[in-house]
Write a protein that holds these residues in place. Structure first.
Motif, PDB file in Angstrom:
ATOM      1  N   TYR A   1       0.856  -1.191   0.000  1.00 46.07           N
ATOM      2  CA  TYR A   1       0.000   0.000   0.000  1.00 46.07           C
ATOM      3  C   TYR A   1       0.894   1.244   0.000  1.00 46.07           C
ATOM      4  N   PRO A   2       0.434   2.331  -0.590  1.00 40.74           N
ATOM      5  CA  PRO A   2       1.238   3.566  -0.565  1.00 40.74           C
ATOM      6  C   PRO A   2       1.306   4.145   0.839  1.00 40.74           C
ATOM      7  N   GLY A   3       2.272   5.010   1.067  1.00 41.31           N
ATOM      8  CA  GLY A   3       2.458   5.587   2.398  1.00 41.31           C
ATOM      9  C   GLY A   3       1.298   6.444   2.861  1.00 41.31           C
ATOM     10  N   ASP A   4       0.508   6.992   1.923  1.00 43.20           N
ATOM     11  CA  ASP A   4      -0.591   7.893   2.310  1.00 43.20           C
ATOM     12  C   ASP A   4      -1.948   7.197   2.324  1.00 43.20           C
ATOM     13  N   VAL A   5      -1.956   5.853   2.439  1.00 43.51           N
ATOM     14  CA  VAL A   5      -3.256   5.164   2.428  1.00 43.51           C
ATOM     15  C   VAL A   5      -4.079   5.535   3.666  1.00 43.51           C
ATOM     16  N   LEU A   6      -3.420   5.761   4.809  1.00 43.70           N
ATOM     17  CA  LEU A   6      -4.147   6.198   6.010  1.00 43.70           C
ATOM     18  C   LEU A   6      -4.775   7.568   5.777  1.00 43.70           C
ATOM     19  N   HIS A   7      -4.036   8.441   5.099  1.00 44.54           N
ATOM     20  CA  HIS A   7      -4.546   9.784   4.822  1.00 44.54           C
ATOM     21  C   HIS A   7      -5.739   9.733   3.881  1.00 44.54           C
ATOM     22  N   SER A   8      -5.728   8.791   2.935  1.00 41.29           N
ATOM     23  CA  SER A   8      -6.845   8.697   1.982  1.00 41.29           C
ATOM     24  C   SER A   8      -8.131   8.279   2.671  1.00 41.29           C
ATOM     25  N   HIS A   9      -8.041   7.582   3.824  1.00 43.53           N
ATOM     26  CA  HIS A   9      -9.234   7.199   4.584  1.00 43.53           C
ATOM     27  C   HIS A   9      -9.628   8.273   5.592  1.00 43.53           C
ATOM     28  N   SER A  10      -8.625   8.949   6.153  1.00 40.39           N
ATOM     29  CA  SER A  10      -8.952   9.957   7.162  1.00 40.39           C
ATOM     30  C   SER A  10      -9.625  11.177   6.533  1.00 40.39           C
ATOM     31  N   ARG A  11      -9.315  11.474   5.267  1.00 38.76           N
ATOM     32  CA  ARG A  11      -9.884  12.684   4.643  1.00 38.76           C
ATOM     33  C   ARG A  11     -11.405  12.631   4.561  1.00 38.76           C
ATOM     34  N   PRO A  12     -12.010  11.547   4.042  1.00 41.52           N
ATOM     35  CA  PRO A  12     -13.485  11.544   4.035  1.00 41.52           C
ATOM     36  C   PRO A  12     -14.091  11.334   5.421  1.00 41.52           C
ATOM     37  N   LEU A  13     -13.425  10.540   6.284  1.00 36.45           N
ATOM     38  CA  LEU A  13     -14.019  10.236   7.585  1.00 36.45           C
ATOM     39  C   LEU A  13     -13.990  11.435   8.523  1.00 36.45           C
ATOM     40  N   GLU A  14     -12.943  12.259   8.446  1.00 39.87           N
ATOM     41  CA  GLU A  14     -12.858  13.428   9.315  1.00 39.87           C
ATOM     42  C   GLU A  14     -13.900  14.484   8.965  1.00 39.87           C
ATOM     43  N   ARG A  15     -14.484  14.372   7.783  1.00 39.42           N
ATOM     44  CA  ARG A  15     -15.517  15.338   7.391  1.00 39.42           C
ATOM     45  C   ARG A  15     -16.850  15.058   8.079  1.00 39.42           C
ATOM     46  N   ALA A  16     -16.981  13.893   8.716  1.00 40.98           N
ATOM     47  CA  ALA A  16     -18.176  13.607   9.510  1.00 40.98           C
ATOM     48  C   ALA A  16     -18.129  14.447  10.777  1.00 40.98           C
ATOM     49  N   ALA A  17     -19.224  15.107  11.100  1.00 47.54           N
ATOM     50  CA  ALA A  17     -19.215  16.036  12.242  1.00 47.54           C
ATOM     51  C   ALA A  17     -20.637  16.365  12.667  1.00 47.54           C
ATOM     52  N   LYS A  18     -20.746  16.819  13.902  1.00 44.43           N
ATOM     53  CA  LYS A  18     -21.963  17.463  14.395  1.00 44.43           C
ATOM     54  C   LYS A  18     -21.644  18.946  14.485  1.00 44.43           C
ATOM     55  N   LEU A  19     -22.286  19.753  13.639  1.00 48.23           N
ATOM     56  CA  LEU A  19     -21.943  21.165  13.550  1.00 48.23           C
ATOM     57  C   LEU A  19     -22.447  21.941  14.765  1.00 48.23           C
ATOM     58  N   SER A  20     -21.822  23.064  15.002  1.00 45.29           N
ATOM     59  CA  SER A  20     -22.174  23.916  16.141  1.00 45.29           C
ATOM     60  C   SER A  20     -23.517  24.605  15.909  1.00 45.29           C
ATOM     61  N   SER A  21     -24.036  25.215  16.965  1.00 42.66           N
ATOM     62  CA  SER A  21     -25.323  25.917  16.882  1.00 42.66           C
ATOM     63  C   SER A  21     -25.266  27.058  15.879  1.00 42.66           C
ATOM     64  N   GLN A  22     -24.112  27.739  15.790  1.00 38.81           N
ATOM     65  CA  GLN A  22     -23.972  28.866  14.856  1.00 38.81           C
ATOM     66  C   GLN A  22     -24.086  28.416  13.410  1.00 38.81           C
ATOM     67  N   LEU A  23     -23.706  27.172  13.136  1.00 40.81           N
ATOM     68  CA  LEU A  23     -23.760  26.645  11.764  1.00 40.81           C
ATOM     69  C   LEU A  23     -25.024  25.832  11.506  1.00 40.81           C
ATOM     70  N   GLY A  24     -25.951  25.810  12.454  1.00 41.89           N
ATOM     71  CA  GLY A  24     -27.243  25.178  12.207  1.00 41.89           C
ATOM     72  C   GLY A  24     -27.412  23.791  12.771  1.00 41.89           C
ATOM     73  N   GLU A  25     -26.391  23.223  13.429  1.00 43.58           N
ATOM     74  CA  GLU A  25     -26.473  21.901  14.058  1.00 43.58           C
ATOM     75  C   GLU A  25     -26.815  20.780  13.084  1.00 43.58           C
ATOM     76  N   GLY A  26     -26.425  20.945  11.819  1.00 39.94           N
ATOM     77  CA  GLY A  26     -26.517  19.812  10.897  1.00 39.94           C
ATOM     78  C   GLY A  26     -25.488  18.768  11.285  1.00 39.94           C
ATOM     79  N   SER A  27     -25.607  17.583  10.714  1.00 39.57           N
ATOM     80  CA  SER A  27     -24.665  16.529  11.075  1.00 39.57           C
ATOM     81  C   SER A  27     -24.411  15.615   9.889  1.00 39.57           C
ATOM     82  N   MET A  28     -23.282  14.948   9.952  1.00 39.64           N
ATOM     83  CA  MET A  28     -22.924  13.926   8.962  1.00 39.64           C
ATOM     84  C   MET A  28     -22.364  12.745   9.740  1.00 39.64           C
ATOM     85  N   THR A  29     -23.102  11.654   9.752  1.00 45.15           N
ATOM     86  CA  THR A  29     -22.716  10.447  10.471  1.00 45.15           C
ATOM     87  C   THR A  29     -22.158   9.439   9.476  1.00 45.15           C
ATOM     88  N   ALA A  30     -20.987   8.891   9.770  1.00 48.30           N
ATOM     89  CA  ALA A  30     -20.321   7.980   8.838  1.00 48.30           C
ATOM     90  C   ALA A  30     -20.333   6.560   9.387  1.00 48.30           C
TER      91      ALA A  30
END
Length: 508
Positions: A287-316
């Motif tokens: 596997y290439p050296g950045d295979v961990l990075h290729s998985h962390s990039r989409p997974l780290e985008r999952a979040a529960k947003l703050s009240s100021q941003l509307g409290e939307g969420s993305m569950t992975a």
């Protein structure tokens, strides 16, 4: 013959000069030096960016991958058969992006977000970069809002919260996709959308997911991103990023998005293929050296947003396939390190007919009780502990010839508690049904039954509550708490139903 006066000619020339608009167009172009296996080496693309889209002479689009001192390596998103050595390549100055819109709900698209379900094109007024920064610390808030799956095994012992990343891991044919898709019907009417990313799956499996979603009425709030097993690695690799961009569009519009990556093992293999062809240095298991990075990039985008941003969420819910239960393998351990817990599906339980085949003992949710409804927290506190103790006791009891009464009773209780999480597919349970089922188990009400009677008893108990004790649901549903006032009709229902059930069994 028309005579034209000199002053007329000069006025025409002056008019043309005034209207002249000098516009200089500069194109960054290069030449293909070598092409093969979907990889092109290009000379002359000075200033090209990593991940920038490039356009080949035949109209094929590629992505700049390797940036070397004298050439750039680009991967073609098409078959690349018409690209030849010596042909020209033009840098577009754009990073890969996809159109996003509510019109994509109910559709099946590929990695570039082009519909592939035969229902025609989809209009979209907006676009999003498939690679975008994850929300920062200030933009998030702690995971606190439960995402009810309708599965007792998860909601009672491994609760998932909105904005969480929960790994689903197990061997092939253990029901990983089924566990993820069974959570879908419970999202109806909750301002939620679902994105199902199928990477390297059989086309028949993707069709089955689509058909099942349509039958359950879930396709109306679902987007399926499909790059099947016959798609090139260059198409499979960006599929998770396309899905993440589609889910982010809803998250930032104050909605709740659930994204299923099925599965990241196939994406890692596609990434490995894409990296080995341009002769990138291989690492562990090639596997290439950045295979961990290729998985962390989409997974780290999952979040529960703050009240100021509307409290939307993305569950992975990323899915990873193990080989013969080898959890400490490279890709599984990488994804475990990124996620907030894992749901482990056991091949032994699956072979024994347990559905869903979730091993509660080694599964964990790092959000814990923060992402659990208070009523479930009240009744399920002892369940996971008793199941874990039972698994340990069962292993040691096999070698023991003489067991005391307390140990035998604990083993008998554990065998009945193990029947609680079993559910037919798909049969999501409401909060009040889960509370009643769990309470019946942990309070010892199932001890008087034979193991084979537990499932039938619980199904009939839930029906009995609906028809004869509707006040239990009316008390529990609005407050999501299990109060003494709610406990009274539940205990009455369990007592009455147990008596009638045992009487009926004797007559049979």
């Amino acid at each position: 013959m028309v005579n034209t006066r000199p002053d007329e000619i000069s006025s025409i020339i002056l008019g043309q000069i005034e209207q002249y608009d000098q516009e200089v167009k500069v194109f960054n172009t290069g030449t293909v030096l070598q092409v093969g296996d979907g990889i092109a080496r290009i000379h002359g693309l000075d200033g090209v960016m990593a991940g920038e889209l490039v356009e080949f002479e035949d109209g094929t689009v590629g992505t700049a991958l390797n940036l070397e001192s004298d050439n750039a390596g680009a991967v073609s998103t098409g078959d690349g058969l018409a690209t030849q050595e010596g042909s020209s390549v033009k840098a577009t100055g754009k990073i890969a992006q996809i159109p996003v819109s509510d019109a994509y709900l109910g559709r099946v698209v590929n990695a570039p977000a082009q519909p592939i379900d035969g229902k025609g094109r989809t209009a979209a007024s907006e676009s999003r970069l498939i690679e975008s920064p994850a929300p920062g610390t200030i933009s998030r808030r702690s995971v606190y809002e439960p995402m009810q799956t309708g599965l007792i095994a998860i909601d009672s012992t491994i609760p998932i919260g909105r904005g969480q990343r929960e790994l689903v891991i197990g061997d092939r044919q253990t029901g990983k996709t089924a566990v993820a898709t069974d959570t879908i019907p419970n999202q109806r009417g909750q301002n939620a959308i679902r994105v199902h990313v199928a990477i390297g799956q059989k086309a028949s499996s993707v069709a089955q997911v689509v058909n099942t979603s349509e039958e359950r009425g879930a396709m109306e709030y679902t987007i399926v991103v499909a790059e099947t097993a016959n798609s090139p690695a260059t198409s499979q690799y960006p599929a998770p990023y396309t899905g993440a961009a589609s889910a982010e569009y809803s998250m930032y519009r104050k909605q709740h998005a659930l994204i299923i990556y099925d599965d990241l093992s196939k994406q890692a293999q596609a990434h490995r293929q894409m990296s080995l062809l341009p002769r990138r240095p291989p690492g562990r298991e090639a596997y290439p050296g950045d295979v961990l990075h290729s998985h962390s990039r989409p997974l780290e985008r999952a979040a529960k947003l703050s009240s100021q941003l509307g409290e939307g969420s993305m569950t992975a819910l990323p899915i990873v396939e193990t080989q013969a239960g080898d959890v400490p393998a490279y890709i599984p351990t990488n994804v475990i390190s990124i996620t907030d817990g894992q749901i482990f599906l056991s091949a032994d339980l699956s072979n024994a007919g347990v559905r869903p085949a979730i091993n509660v003992g080694i599964s964990v949710s790092r959000a814990g009780s923060a992402a659990q409804i208070k009523a479930m927290k009240q009744v399920a506190g002892k369940l996971k502990l008793e199941l874990a103790q039972f698994a340990e006791l069962e292993a040691s009891a096999q070698s023991a010839s003489d067991l005391d009464k307390a140990t035998r009773n604990q083993l008998a209780r554990g065998q009945r508690l193990r029947e609680l999480p079993k559910q037919s597919q798909p049969a999501p349970l409401s909060v009040e049904e889960q509370v009643a089922t769990t309470h019946a188990g942990v309070s010892g009400c199932l001890d008087v039954l034979d193991i084979g009677q537990v499932q039938g008893f619980l199904v009939q108990l839930r029906e009995y509550l609906i028809t004869n004790k509707p006040d239990f649901a009316e008390i529990t549903r609005p407050t999501k708490t299990f109060t003494e006032r709610a406990e009274i009709p539940l205990k009455e229902a369990i007592k009455e139903h147990t008596e009638s059930f045992l009487l009926l069994q004797k007559q049979i």
